[in-house]
Scaffold this active site. Sequence first.
Site, PDB file in Angstrom:
ATOM      1  N   LYS A  22      -8.605 -19.159  26.558  1.00 44.28           N
ATOM      2  CA  LYS A  22      -7.617 -18.099  26.290  1.00 44.28           C
ATOM      3  C   LYS A  22      -7.039 -17.559  27.608  1.00 44.28           C
ATOM      4  O   LYS A  22      -5.828 -17.431  27.757  1.00 44.28           O
ATOM      5  CB  LYS A  22      -8.293 -16.947  25.535  1.00 44.28           C
ATOM      6  CG  LYS A  22      -7.520 -15.633  25.569  1.00 44.28           C
ATOM      7  CD  LYS A  22      -8.253 -14.494  24.903  1.00 44.28           C
ATOM      8  CE  LYS A  22      -9.230 -13.755  25.782  1.00 44.28           C
ATOM      9  NZ  LYS A  22      -8.676 -12.689  26.629  1.00 44.28           N
ATOM     10  N   ARG A 100      -3.103  -6.530  27.026  1.00 46.89           N
ATOM     11  CA  ARG A 100      -2.858  -6.217  28.422  1.00 46.89           C
ATOM     12  C   ARG A 100      -2.292  -7.404  29.195  1.00 46.89           C
ATOM     13  O   ARG A 100      -1.495  -7.261  30.102  1.00 46.89           O
ATOM     14  CB  ARG A 100      -4.197  -5.817  29.046  1.00 46.89           C
ATOM     15  CG  ARG A 100      -4.177  -4.547  29.722  1.00 46.89           C
ATOM     16  CD  ARG A 100      -5.345  -4.400  30.655  1.00 46.89           C
ATOM     17  NE  ARG A 100      -4.852  -3.917  31.923  1.00 46.89           N
ATOM     18  CZ  ARG A 100      -4.463  -4.685  32.907  1.00 46.89           C
ATOM     19  NH1 ARG A 100      -4.533  -5.982  32.817  1.00 46.89           N
ATOM     20  NH2 ARG A 100      -4.009  -4.142  34.007  1.00 46.89           N
ATOM     21  N   ARG A 129      -7.236  -0.143  34.313  1.00 42.09           N
ATOM     22  CA  ARG A 129      -6.770  -1.498  34.650  1.00 42.09           C
ATOM     23  C   ARG A 129      -5.450  -1.368  35.409  1.00 42.09           C
ATOM     24  O   ARG A 129      -4.379  -1.606  34.864  1.00 42.09           O
ATOM     25  CB  ARG A 129      -6.588  -2.358  33.389  1.00 42.09           C
ATOM     26  CG  ARG A 129      -7.761  -2.409  32.426  1.00 42.09           C
ATOM     27  CD  ARG A 129      -8.822  -3.390  32.833  1.00 42.09           C
ATOM     28  NE  ARG A 129      -8.421  -4.771  32.923  1.00 42.09           N
ATOM     29  CZ  ARG A 129      -8.489  -5.669  31.930  1.00 42.09           C
ATOM     30  NH1 ARG A 129      -8.914  -5.287  30.742  1.00 42.09           N
ATOM     31  NH2 ARG A 129      -8.160  -6.921  32.130  1.00 42.09           N
ATOM     32  N   PRO A 130      -5.523  -0.989  36.709  1.00 47.36           N
ATOM     33  CA  PRO A 130      -4.270  -0.780  37.455  1.00 47.36           C
ATOM     34  C   PRO A 130      -3.515  -2.086  37.695  1.00 47.36           C
ATOM     35  O   PRO A 130      -4.084  -3.170  37.575  1.00 47.36           O
ATOM     36  CB  PRO A 130      -4.745  -0.190  38.788  1.00 47.36           C
ATOM     37  CG  PRO A 130      -6.163  -0.626  38.932  1.00 47.36           C
ATOM     38  CD  PRO A 130      -6.718  -0.807  37.541  1.00 47.36           C
ATOM     39  N   LEU A 133      -1.641  -4.016  42.590  1.00 52.18           N
ATOM     40  CA  LEU A 133      -1.612  -5.230  43.429  1.00 52.18           C
ATOM     41  C   LEU A 133      -0.519  -6.193  42.963  1.00 52.18           C
ATOM     42  O   LEU A 133       0.143  -6.833  43.783  1.00 52.18           O
ATOM     43  CB  LEU A 133      -2.980  -5.928  43.408  1.00 52.18           C
ATOM     44  CG  LEU A 133      -4.152  -5.101  43.957  1.00 52.18           C
ATOM     45  CD1 LEU A 133      -5.473  -5.813  43.696  1.00 52.18           C
ATOM     46  CD2 LEU A 133      -3.968  -4.846  45.453  1.00 52.18           C
ATOM     47  N   ASP A 328     -17.117 -11.432  32.664  1.00 53.47           N
ATOM     48  CA  ASP A 328     -16.934 -11.720  31.240  1.00 53.47           C
ATOM     49  C   ASP A 328     -18.182 -12.305  30.583  1.00 53.47           C
ATOM     50  O   ASP A 328     -18.188 -12.516  29.361  1.00 53.47           O
ATOM     51  CB  ASP A 328     -15.743 -12.679  31.035  1.00 53.47           C
ATOM     52  CG  ASP A 328     -14.417 -12.021  31.382  1.00 53.47           C
ATOM     53  OD1 ASP A 328     -14.369 -10.783  31.455  1.00 53.47           O
ATOM     54  OD2 ASP A 328     -13.431 -12.756  31.578  1.00 53.47           O
ATOM     55  N   ILE A 350     -17.013  -5.756  39.135  1.00 51.89           N
ATOM     56  CA  ILE A 350     -15.576  -5.953  38.885  1.00 51.89           C
ATOM     57  C   ILE A 350     -15.031  -4.776  38.063  1.00 51.89           C
ATOM     58  O   ILE A 350     -14.022  -4.181  38.414  1.00 51.89           O
ATOM     59  CB  ILE A 350     -15.310  -7.278  38.114  1.00 51.89           C
ATOM     60  CG1 ILE A 350     -15.959  -8.460  38.837  1.00 51.89           C
ATOM     61  CG2 ILE A 350     -13.801  -7.503  37.933  1.00 51.89           C
ATOM     62  CD1 ILE A 350     -15.373  -8.821  40.152  1.00 51.89           C
TER      63      ILE A 350
HETATM   64  N1  EPU Z   1      -7.341  -4.378  40.084  1.00 53.55           N
HETATM   65  C1  EPU Z   1      -6.734  -3.447  40.876  1.00 53.55           C
HETATM   66  N2  EPU Z   1      -5.364  -3.486  40.989  1.00 53.55           N
HETATM   67  C2  EPU Z   1      -4.614  -4.416  40.346  1.00 53.55           C
HETATM   68  C3  EPU Z   1      -5.251  -5.367  39.524  1.00 53.55           C
HETATM   69  C4  EPU Z   1      -6.632  -5.327  39.404  1.00 53.55           C
HETATM   70  O1  EPU Z   1      -7.377  -2.595  41.472  1.00 53.55           O
HETATM   71  O2  EPU Z   1      -3.381  -4.410  40.503  1.00 53.55           O
HETATM   72  C5  EPU Z   1      -8.807  -4.347  39.936  1.00 53.55           C
HETATM   73  C6  EPU Z   1      -9.267  -4.198  38.497  1.00 53.55           C
HETATM   74  O3  EPU Z   1      -9.302  -2.855  38.100  1.00 53.55           O
HETATM   75  C7  EPU Z   1     -10.630  -4.833  38.550  1.00 53.55           C
HETATM   76  C8  EPU Z   1     -10.430  -5.970  39.544  1.00 53.55           C
HETATM   77  O4  EPU Z   1      -9.294  -5.619  40.321  1.00 53.55           O
HETATM   78  O5  EPU Z   1     -11.568  -3.920  39.069  1.00 53.55           O
HETATM   79  C9  EPU Z   1     -10.233  -7.325  38.931  1.00 53.55           C
HETATM   80  O6  EPU Z   1      -9.237  -7.254  37.914  1.00 53.55           O
HETATM   81  P1  EPU Z   1      -8.275  -8.480  37.595  1.00 53.55           P
HETATM   82  O7  EPU Z   1      -6.883  -8.091  37.918  1.00 53.55           O
HETATM   83  O8  EPU Z   1      -8.807  -9.707  38.233  1.00 53.55           O
HETATM   84  O9  EPU Z   1      -8.410  -8.578  36.011  1.00 53.55           O
HETATM   85  P2  EPU Z   1      -7.292  -9.146  35.067  1.00 53.55           P
HETATM   86  O10 EPU Z   1      -6.562 -10.212  35.772  1.00 53.55           O
HETATM   87  O11 EPU Z   1      -6.514  -8.041  34.480  1.00 53.55           O
HETATM   88  C10 EPU Z   1      -8.667 -11.108  34.021  1.00 53.55           C
HETATM   89  C11 EPU Z   1      -9.180 -11.484  32.661  1.00 53.55           C
HETATM   90  C12 EPU Z   1     -10.330 -10.559  32.252  1.00 53.55           C
HETATM   91  C13 EPU Z   1     -11.427 -10.685  33.321  1.00 53.55           C
HETATM   92  C14 EPU Z   1     -10.850 -10.339  34.710  1.00 53.55           C
HETATM   93  C15 EPU Z   1     -11.849 -10.508  35.837  1.00 53.55           C
HETATM   94  C16 EPU Z   1      -7.260 -12.361  31.497  1.00 53.55           C
HETATM   95  C17 EPU Z   1      -6.283 -12.231  30.402  1.00 53.55           C
HETATM   96  N3  EPU Z   1      -8.108 -11.370  31.668  1.00 53.55           N
HETATM   97  O12 EPU Z   1      -8.177  -9.772  33.902  1.00 53.55           O
HETATM   98  O13 EPU Z   1     -10.820 -11.061  31.023  1.00 53.55           O
HETATM   99  O14 EPU Z   1     -12.483  -9.806  33.015  1.00 53.55           O
HETATM  100  O15 EPU Z   1      -9.719 -11.195  34.980  1.00 53.55           O
HETATM  101  O16 EPU Z   1     -12.317 -11.811  35.870  1.00 53.55           O
HETATM  102  O17 EPU Z   1      -7.290 -13.375  32.176  1.00 53.55           O
HETATM  103  C18 EPU Z   1     -11.868 -10.944  28.923  1.00 53.55           C
HETATM  104  O18 EPU Z   1     -11.513 -12.132  28.745  1.00 53.55           O
HETATM  105  O19 EPU Z   1     -12.694 -10.363  28.190  1.00 53.55           O
HETATM  106  C19 EPU Z   1     -11.298 -10.209  30.053  1.00 53.55           C
HETATM  107  C20 EPU Z   1     -11.288  -8.879  30.144  1.00 53.55           C
END
Ligand code: EPU
Length: 447
Positions: A22, A100, A129-130, A133, A328, A350
Amino acid sequence: MEVFEIEGGSRLEGRLRVNGSKNAALPLMAAALLTDRPVTLRDVPNLADIRNMVRLLSELGCDVDADLETDLDDGNRSVTIQATDESHSHARYDVVRTMRASVCVLGPLLARRGSARVSMPGGCAIGDRPVDLHLRGLEALGARVHLDSGDICVSVPSFESGGRLRGATIFLGGSFGSTVLGTANVLSAATLAQGTTVIESAACEPEIVDLAKLLNSMGAKISGAGSPRLVIEGVESLGGADHVVIPDRIEAATLMGAAAITNGSLTLENCPVDAMLAVTEHLRQVGVDVSVGPHEQDLLRATCRVSSGRRLSPVVATTQPHPGFPTDAQAQLMALVSLADGNSVITEKIFPERFLHVPELARMGARLQRQGATVVVSGVRELTGAPVMASDLRASAGLVLAGMAAKGTTTVNRVYHLDRGYEQLEQRLERVGARIRRVRAEETVAA
Ligand code: EPU
């Protein structure tokens, strides 16, 4: 409201195929916005988030031919996306609110259509979930960024008169390390920028490697995928592609946990063991046997056997960006070691608030002490069935594992969270011996 009713105590045994991922499929689907040619993705799971992405892409002017209803186990599912009307660039709150990951249309829309308006995703059950970045990266490529009525608005200056994003050197690390979807956004946008982009502290997750692979087959020039430094030489335009999505490492980790917690033995086909070394290493420390045949050619799609005996050993585990232990799979590991012979220590680096499963596992008799982002798990001899509340996708998976090992009946409420990431989980587990069924019922614990 649908719930899972689980009679614990059955040992799992048999074969299961791991589905396409996914979290890989969502940014791959968004990447189809970078071209007006058709992009076909294969082995796409039939999940609520995928269907939401289909809806969003349709609203954004794509013809989407989604053949998701075919048999789960043959891997022949496909989605073909073609952006035929490129005049819409607004991802509305209604859609983004439910998923999201909608934010990953931002980079592709910006680069191809010159502007995008995407509702700002809110926080969610696992914490803030900012997207700072993501925006910092797009700004570095020359985009103008502002917020308007809760929407993120990005645009390429002078796009109408031929303006493009400009290649740049971008540091994409934040306080919690790299960002997966942020890297996907900036990487996708940079493929169509003028000149060379270097993304430093890029996410190394296998889903990013898969995205880079798709983009390269569409004509992009990306090197370094899987390392923290991505180099992207911008091109004028991208074409179509036909791509098989990588198998889901988190689904695989969950199924491994299911074999382990039931003292069972599962053979997993299409298992991305090469992307799961931290998971398999931690499972081995717990005493779970994970073996891959010596003649496996493709370790991203291997056949692997997972089995465990009666005794489980405790572990110390800290979640980290890839290749570290994935956040995850944290809830699933916690459920498993709640039955280990000794004290485990699990730290979440994380999403430090991602412990919604802790009070629910405690209802089943797990002995857990949380201090900030760390939980000490004192192993118990048995868990007992109880009504519990699923609260986010992976927390729910942890509760299902616990329910299969517990004595008596566990009712997992609100399984729609689980359905976002696991397709027909109860039917597949039932096929290998679990006593689990989906029923319509009133919630059995207070909301
Ligand atoms: N973060 C920031 N600023 C940003 C983006 C992220 O500070 O602009 C922080 C987040 O708050 C977090 C860390 O950086 O503390 C990592 O977040 P990341 O951006 O990597 O998460 P994501 O890309 O939004 C994806 C997966 C999540 C998974 C995370 C970490 C998808 C759709 N979602 O989220 O999957 O937990 O990476 O590996 O790919 C799940 O499948 O259950 C799920 C939540």
